[in-house]
Design an enzyme around this catalytic site. Structure first.
Site, mmCIF file in Angstrom:
data_model
loop_
_atom_site.group_PDB
_atom_site.id
_atom_site.type_symbol
_atom_site.label_atom_id
_atom_site.label_comp_id
_atom_site.label_asym_id
_atom_site.label_seq_id
_atom_site.Cartn_x
_atom_site.Cartn_y
_atom_site.Cartn_z
ATOM 1 N N ARG A 30 0.840 -1.209 0.000
ATOM 2 C CA ARG A 30 0.000 0.000 0.000
ATOM 3 C C ARG A 30 0.869 1.251 0.000
ATOM 4 N NH1 ARG A 30 -5.080 -1.761 0.280
ATOM 5 N NH2 ARG A 30 -5.318 -3.793 1.280
ATOM 6 N N ASP A 31 0.442 2.242 -0.811
ATOM 7 C CA ASP A 31 1.153 3.515 -0.861
ATOM 8 C C ASP A 31 1.015 4.207 0.501
ATOM 9 O OD1 ASP A 31 2.044 5.549 -3.429
ATOM 10 O OD2 ASP A 31 1.671 6.466 -1.474
ATOM 11 N N ILE A 32 2.109 4.775 0.972
ATOM 12 C CA ILE A 32 2.131 5.418 2.286
ATOM 13 C C ILE A 32 1.302 6.711 2.302
ATOM 14 C CG2 ILE A 32 4.176 6.904 1.987
ATOM 15 C CD1 ILE A 32 5.210 5.702 4.650
ATOM 16 N N ASN A 88 4.729 6.397 -13.672
ATOM 17 C CA ASN A 88 5.306 7.727 -13.883
ATOM 18 C C ASN A 88 6.765 7.583 -14.316
ATOM 19 O OD1 ASN A 88 2.944 9.092 -13.040
ATOM 20 N ND2 ASN A 88 3.523 8.840 -10.892
ATOM 21 N N GLU A 96 8.944 10.059 -8.287
ATOM 22 C CA GLU A 96 9.692 10.415 -7.068
ATOM 23 C C GLU A 96 10.663 9.312 -6.669
ATOM 24 O OE1 GLU A 96 6.824 11.123 -4.012
ATOM 25 O OE2 GLU A 96 5.988 12.869 -5.041
ATOM 26 N N VAL A 97 10.265 8.072 -6.888
ATOM 27 C CA VAL A 97 11.103 6.939 -6.479
ATOM 28 C C VAL A 97 11.598 6.235 -7.739
ATOM 29 C CG1 VAL A 97 11.209 4.791 -5.179
ATOM 30 C CG2 VAL A 97 9.770 6.671 -4.343
ATOM 31 N N HIS A 101 7.656 1.423 -10.835
ATOM 32 C CA HIS A 101 6.515 0.884 -10.101
ATOM 33 C C HIS A 101 5.230 1.243 -10.795
ATOM 34 C CE1 HIS A 101 7.718 4.812 -8.539
ATOM 35 N NE2 HIS A 101 6.424 5.072 -8.404
ATOM 36 N N MET A 102 4.230 0.396 -10.630
ATOM 37 C CA MET A 102 2.906 0.646 -11.178
ATOM 38 C C MET A 102 1.975 0.996 -10.028
ATOM 39 S SD MET A 102 0.639 -1.954 -13.423
ATOM 40 C CE MET A 102 1.575 -1.661 -14.912
ATOM 41 N N HIS A 103 1.297 2.140 -10.154
ATOM 42 C CA HIS A 103 0.274 2.518 -9.176
ATOM 43 C C HIS A 103 -1.030 1.841 -9.572
ATOM 44 C CE1 HIS A 103 2.379 6.191 -7.475
ATOM 45 N NE2 HIS A 103 3.046 6.042 -8.599
HETATM 46 P P1 AMP Z 1 6.052 8.117 -8.000
HETATM 47 O O1 AMP Z 1 5.724 9.576 -7.851
HETATM 48 O O2 AMP Z 1 5.348 7.486 -9.173
HETATM 49 O O3 AMP Z 1 7.537 7.857 -7.987
HETATM 50 O O4 AMP Z 1 5.418 7.416 -6.743
HETATM 51 C C1 AMP Z 1 6.131 7.121 -5.580
HETATM 52 C C2 AMP Z 1 5.109 6.721 -4.560
HETATM 53 O O5 AMP Z 1 5.768 6.038 -3.528
HETATM 54 C C3 AMP Z 1 4.354 7.890 -3.936
HETATM 55 O O6 AMP Z 1 2.964 7.760 -4.188
HETATM 56 C C4 AMP Z 1 4.704 7.770 -2.451
HETATM 57 O O7 AMP Z 1 3.625 8.091 -1.611
HETATM 58 C C5 AMP Z 1 5.093 6.305 -2.339
HETATM 59 N N1 AMP Z 1 6.004 5.965 -1.240
HETATM 60 C C6 AMP Z 1 7.166 6.580 -0.918
HETATM 61 N N2 AMP Z 1 7.756 5.969 0.126
HETATM 62 C C7 AMP Z 1 6.939 4.940 0.466
HETATM 63 C C8 AMP Z 1 6.983 3.929 1.461
HETATM 64 N N3 AMP Z 1 7.996 3.852 2.341
HETATM 65 N N4 AMP Z 1 5.971 3.033 1.528
HETATM 66 C C9 AMP Z 1 4.945 3.102 0.659
HETATM 67 N N5 AMP Z 1 4.841 4.020 -0.320
HETATM 68 C C10 AMP Z 1 5.817 4.938 -0.408
#
Ligand code: AMP
Length: 115
Positions: A30-32, A88, A96-97, A101-103
Site C-alpha cells: 500500500r502507498d504510504i 510515472n 519520485e522513487v 513501479h505501477m500505481h
Molecule cells: P512516484 O511519484 O510514481 O515515484 O510514486 C512514488 C510513490 O511512492 C508515492 O505515491 C509515495 O507516496 C510512495 N512511497 C514513498 N515511500 C513509500 C513507502 N515507504 N511506503 C509506501 N509508499 C511509499
C-alpha cells in the site's frame, strides 16, 4: 547497477510496508500517502529505475505487473467498478522513487485522468 531506493529496503524487509502480494518476480504494497481508497504500488523484485531503462529482458516481469494488478484489484473488490494503472517516468511524469513501479488506484470514481 541501479541505485538503491527506499523500495529496495522494502523488498529486503528492512523497513515496514503493508505488503498485499508477493511472488518471485514482483511485490505489491500500500502507498504510504494514498490518493484513493485503494492505492497500491506493484514493483519488480529488482530495480529498473525508470520506464526508459526497461529492455526486452524485462518484458516478462513488466507484463506480470499488469497480471498481478488485475489479481489485486479482484482481491480489493474493485475489479468490477474499475481502477487505474499508472507508471510515472522522470521529472515531468512526476516520478519520485527511481525504482519502476505501477500505481493501482481505485475505490472511487477517478475522473477521466489524473493531472
Ligand atoms: P512516484 O511519484 O510514481 O515515484 O510514486 C512514488 C510513490 O511512492 C508515492 O505515491 C509515495 O507516496 C510512495 N512511497 C514513498 N515511500 C513509500 C513507502 N515507504 N511506503 C509506501 N509508499 C511509499
Amino acid at each position: 547497477m541501479a541505485e538503491e531506493t527506499i523500495f529496495s529496503k522494502i523488498l529486503r524487509k528492512e523497513i515496514p510496508a503493508d505488503i498485499v502480494y508477493e511472488d518471485d518476480r514482483v511485490t505489491a504494497f500500500r502507498d504510504i500517502n494514498p490518493k484513493a481508497p485503494t492505492h497500491i504500488l506493484i514493483i519488480p523484485n529488482y530495480n529498473i529505475p525508470t520506464a526508459n531503462d526497461a529492455t526486452e529482458k524485462d518484458e516478462a516481469v513488466l507484463g506480470h505487473l499488469v497480471v498481478v494488478a488485475g489479481k489485486i484489484a479482484k482481491q480489493e473488490g474493485i475489479d468490477e467498478k474499475g481502477y487505474r494503472l499508472i507508471i510515472n517516468c522522470n521529472r515531468d511524469g512526476g516520478q519520485e522513487v527511481y525504482h519502476l513501479h505501477m500505481h493501482l488506484l481505485g475505490g472511487r470514481p477517478l475522473g477521466r485522468m489524473i493531472v
